[in-house]
Design an enzyme around this catalytic site. Structure first.
Site, mmCIF file in Angstrom:
data_model
loop_
_atom_site.group_PDB
_atom_site.id
_atom_site.type_symbol
_atom_site.label_atom_id
_atom_site.label_comp_id
_atom_site.label_asym_id
_atom_site.label_seq_id
_atom_site.Cartn_x
_atom_site.Cartn_y
_atom_site.Cartn_z
ATOM 1 N N HIS A 83 -1.332 0.391 -9.950
ATOM 2 C CA HIS A 83 -1.965 -0.596 -9.061
ATOM 3 C C HIS A 83 -2.504 -1.783 -9.874
ATOM 4 O O HIS A 83 -3.694 -2.106 -9.819
ATOM 5 C CB HIS A 83 -3.086 0.062 -8.253
ATOM 6 C CG HIS A 83 -3.424 -0.694 -6.997
ATOM 7 N ND1 HIS A 83 -3.737 -0.082 -5.808
ATOM 8 C CD2 HIS A 83 -3.498 -2.026 -6.747
ATOM 9 C CE1 HIS A 83 -3.990 -1.003 -4.884
ATOM 10 N NE2 HIS A 83 -3.850 -2.189 -5.433
ATOM 11 N N GLU B 104 -4.556 7.480 -4.968
ATOM 12 C CA GLU B 104 -4.765 6.822 -6.261
ATOM 13 C C GLU B 104 -6.098 7.281 -6.836
ATOM 14 O O GLU B 104 -7.069 7.376 -6.065
ATOM 15 C CB GLU B 104 -4.751 5.296 -6.091
ATOM 16 C CG GLU B 104 -3.394 4.780 -5.639
ATOM 17 C CD GLU B 104 -3.352 3.251 -5.467
ATOM 18 O OE1 GLU B 104 -4.358 2.583 -5.778
ATOM 19 O OE2 GLU B 104 -2.320 2.754 -5.012
ATOM 20 N N ARG C 37 0.848 -1.188 0.000
ATOM 21 C CA ARG C 37 0.000 0.000 0.000
ATOM 22 C C ARG C 37 0.885 1.239 0.000
ATOM 23 O O ARG C 37 1.911 1.289 0.688
ATOM 24 C CB ARG C 37 -0.911 0.027 1.233
ATOM 25 C CG ARG C 37 -2.131 -0.870 1.136
ATOM 26 C CD ARG C 37 -3.143 -0.383 0.079
ATOM 27 N NE ARG C 37 -4.306 -1.239 -0.053
ATOM 28 C CZ ARG C 37 -4.435 -2.247 -0.935
ATOM 29 N NH1 ARG C 37 -3.473 -2.537 -1.775
ATOM 30 N NH2 ARG C 37 -5.561 -2.956 -0.987
HETATM 31 N N1 LIG Z 1 -0.704 -4.051 -5.450
HETATM 32 C C1 LIG Z 1 -1.718 -4.878 -5.483
HETATM 33 O O1 LIG Z 1 -2.377 -5.035 -6.517
HETATM 34 C C2 LIG Z 1 -2.065 -5.660 -4.241
HETATM 35 C C3 LIG Z 1 -2.789 -6.851 -4.395
HETATM 36 C C4 LIG Z 1 -3.074 -7.595 -3.247
HETATM 37 C C5 LIG Z 1 -2.665 -7.158 -1.998
HETATM 38 N N2 LIG Z 1 -1.984 -5.987 -1.891
HETATM 39 C C6 LIG Z 1 -1.543 -5.531 -0.560
HETATM 40 O O2 LIG Z 1 -0.665 -6.495 0.006
HETATM 41 C C7 LIG Z 1 -0.905 -6.561 1.404
HETATM 42 C C8 LIG Z 1 -0.395 -7.863 1.982
HETATM 43 O O3 LIG Z 1 -1.255 -8.926 1.567
HETATM 44 P P1 LIG Z 1 -1.178 -10.377 2.247
HETATM 45 O O4 LIG Z 1 -2.305 -11.151 1.687
HETATM 46 O O5 LIG Z 1 0.200 -10.929 2.132
HETATM 47 O O6 LIG Z 1 -1.463 -9.973 3.772
HETATM 48 P P2 LIG Z 1 -1.270 -10.863 5.091
HETATM 49 O O7 LIG Z 1 -1.320 -12.322 4.761
HETATM 50 O O8 LIG Z 1 -2.217 -10.327 6.099
HETATM 51 O O9 LIG Z 1 0.225 -10.547 5.557
HETATM 52 C C9 LIG Z 1 0.594 -9.318 6.113
HETATM 53 C C10 LIG Z 1 2.044 -9.395 6.578
HETATM 54 O O10 LIG Z 1 2.437 -8.111 7.057
HETATM 55 C C11 LIG Z 1 3.022 -8.263 8.351
HETATM 56 N N3 LIG Z 1 2.755 -7.077 9.165
HETATM 57 C C12 LIG Z 1 1.573 -6.453 9.387
HETATM 58 N N4 LIG Z 1 1.730 -5.398 10.205
HETATM 59 C C13 LIG Z 1 3.040 -5.362 10.530
HETATM 60 C C14 LIG Z 1 3.825 -4.502 11.356
HETATM 61 N N5 LIG Z 1 3.285 -3.481 12.011
HETATM 62 N N6 LIG Z 1 5.137 -4.773 11.451
HETATM 63 C C15 LIG Z 1 5.700 -5.824 10.803
HETATM 64 N N7 LIG Z 1 5.021 -6.676 10.004
HETATM 65 C C16 LIG Z 1 3.697 -6.439 9.867
HETATM 66 C C17 LIG Z 1 2.352 -9.486 8.952
HETATM 67 O O11 LIG Z 1 3.185 -10.018 9.989
HETATM 68 P P3 LIG Z 1 2.710 -11.258 10.893
HETATM 69 O O12 LIG Z 1 2.291 -12.336 9.946
HETATM 70 O O13 LIG Z 1 3.925 -11.623 11.663
HETATM 71 O O14 LIG Z 1 1.564 -10.777 11.729
HETATM 72 C C18 LIG Z 1 2.233 -10.400 7.729
HETATM 73 O O15 LIG Z 1 3.427 -11.119 7.543
HETATM 74 C C19 LIG Z 1 -2.411 -6.366 1.519
HETATM 75 O O16 LIG Z 1 -2.768 -5.873 2.796
HETATM 76 C C20 LIG Z 1 -2.708 -5.364 0.420
HETATM 77 O O17 LIG Z 1 -2.702 -4.066 0.954
HETATM 78 C C21 LIG Z 1 -1.679 -5.232 -2.975
#
Ligand SMILES: NC(=O)c1ccc[n+]([C@@H]2O[C@H](COP(=O)([O-])OP(=O)(O)OC[C@H]3O[C@@H](n4cnc5c(N)ncnc54)[C@H](OP(=O)(O)O)[C@@H]3O)[C@@H](O)[C@H]2O)c1
Length: 296
Positions: free
Chosen positions: A259, A240, A211
């Protein structure tokens, strides 16, 4: 959904106006772009399924108490294309394609050194559904992979794991490339600021696919202009669409994509919803429930 659930009353709305007549009776809401105002008008809702992996647009103003469930699309359904985007951005740099394009434009035959991903330490910030897939692929291509997450749960393919806020600066200082795959929460909002960029390895390539507001865009510009950060590949932005007058647009060291790196493919997200719908009907636990306190 209509074909799979012929007995369910389904309404599609592309705007708040179109949604208005259905809000008071809606029990399940599926999609994205829901304002807090719209959510507040849902009198009968029991489950909101966000179409998409990020929920930052909805968790801040979540108006319900514990009885309404929020789920999101499983990041693993979106991860494969995001992995390709990240690998493409890294190889474009290491293979020197940007240099080659410049030389070709000037019809210059000039030898240059081609790098290798095997000589790079790549740091992946966020090792969830998507980040862990990125880490494993980079490892299989020969990179040294370091990772940063909130918890200390190990991840396959990650050579060194950094956990929690106190290790962030050590994490950034150990990486030639940093890939941001973090959700936007109250804890990650503009987390990558001037102080963090100051601790980066000189020549860093920063890739953000999580993000936009996870980084301070002005601080990133300053770090690039000072030479500390060599290159940024950005798919996501604080605002965006990226405003027309934004300095990222024509910055020679920044690649902007609108995006696009994690598209939602109906063939993947619809079965995911239907599985959850089945569980909802049977009053069984749903998958990918968002922890509202953590905001992801
Ligand atoms: N560009 C695009 O088109 C696109 C598409 C899809 C998603 N995204 C973005 O990608 C993000 C991640 O997706 P995901 O499915 O991988 O999410 P997820 O499975 O919820 O994983 C989030 C990761 O971030 C870590 N995290 C969260 N808060 C943190 C903090 N304060 N300090 C350190 N680590 C932290 C978590 O750590 P822990 O596991 O240790 O709790 C986890 O490893 C989404 O939230 C979305 O915003 C973007």
């Amino acid at each position: 959904l209509s074909a799979a659930l012929p007995d369910v009353e389904i309404h599609y709305a592309g705007s708040a106006e179109e949604a208005a007549p259905h809000l008071s009776r809606t029990q399940i809401l599926y999609g994205w772009g829901f304002s807090a105002d719209l959510l507040r008008k849902l009198g009968a809702v029991r489950w909101v399924q966000k179409m998409g992996a990020g929920v930052d647009d909805i968790v801040g103003d979540w108006p319900f108490s514990g009885d309404v469930i929020l789920t999101r699309t499983d990041g693993r359904l979106i991860a494969p294309r995001m992995v390709e985007y990240v690998v493409g951005a890294i190889l474009d740099m290491s293979a020197g394609f940007d240099v080659a394009r410049r030389l070709q434009r000037d019809r210059q035959w000039a030898f240059f050194e081609v790098g290798s991903i095997q000589d790079l330490t790549v740091g992946v910030a966020g090792l969830g559904d998507i980040g862990s897939g990125i880490a494993q692929t980079l490892k299989s291509l020969g990179a040294r992979v370091v990772g940063w997450r909130r918890s200390s749960t190990p991840v396959r393919g990650v050579d060194e794991l950094f956990a929690g806020d106190e290790s962030l600066l050590d994490f950034v200082g150990s990486s030639d490339v940093i890939v941001l795959v973090l959700p936007l929460t109250r804890n990650t909002d503009r987390l990558f600021d001037a102080n963090v960029f100051d601790r980066c390895r000189p020549g860093l390539h920063l890739i953000n696919v999580g993000r936009g507001a996870v980084l301070d865009e002005q601080a990133l510009l300053a770090a690039i202009d000072s030479g500390k950060v060599a290159r940024a590949t950005l798919d996501v932005f604080a605002v965006e669409p990226l405003p027309q007058d934004h300095p990222f647009w024509n910055h020679p060291k920044i690649t902007v994509t609108p995006h696009v790196c994690g598209p939602l493919v109906p063939d993947k997200v619809v079965p995911h919803f239907l599985k959850n719908y089945e569980a909802f009907e049977r009053r069984q636990p749903l998958r990918n429930v968002v922890d509202l306190a953590r905001q992801y």
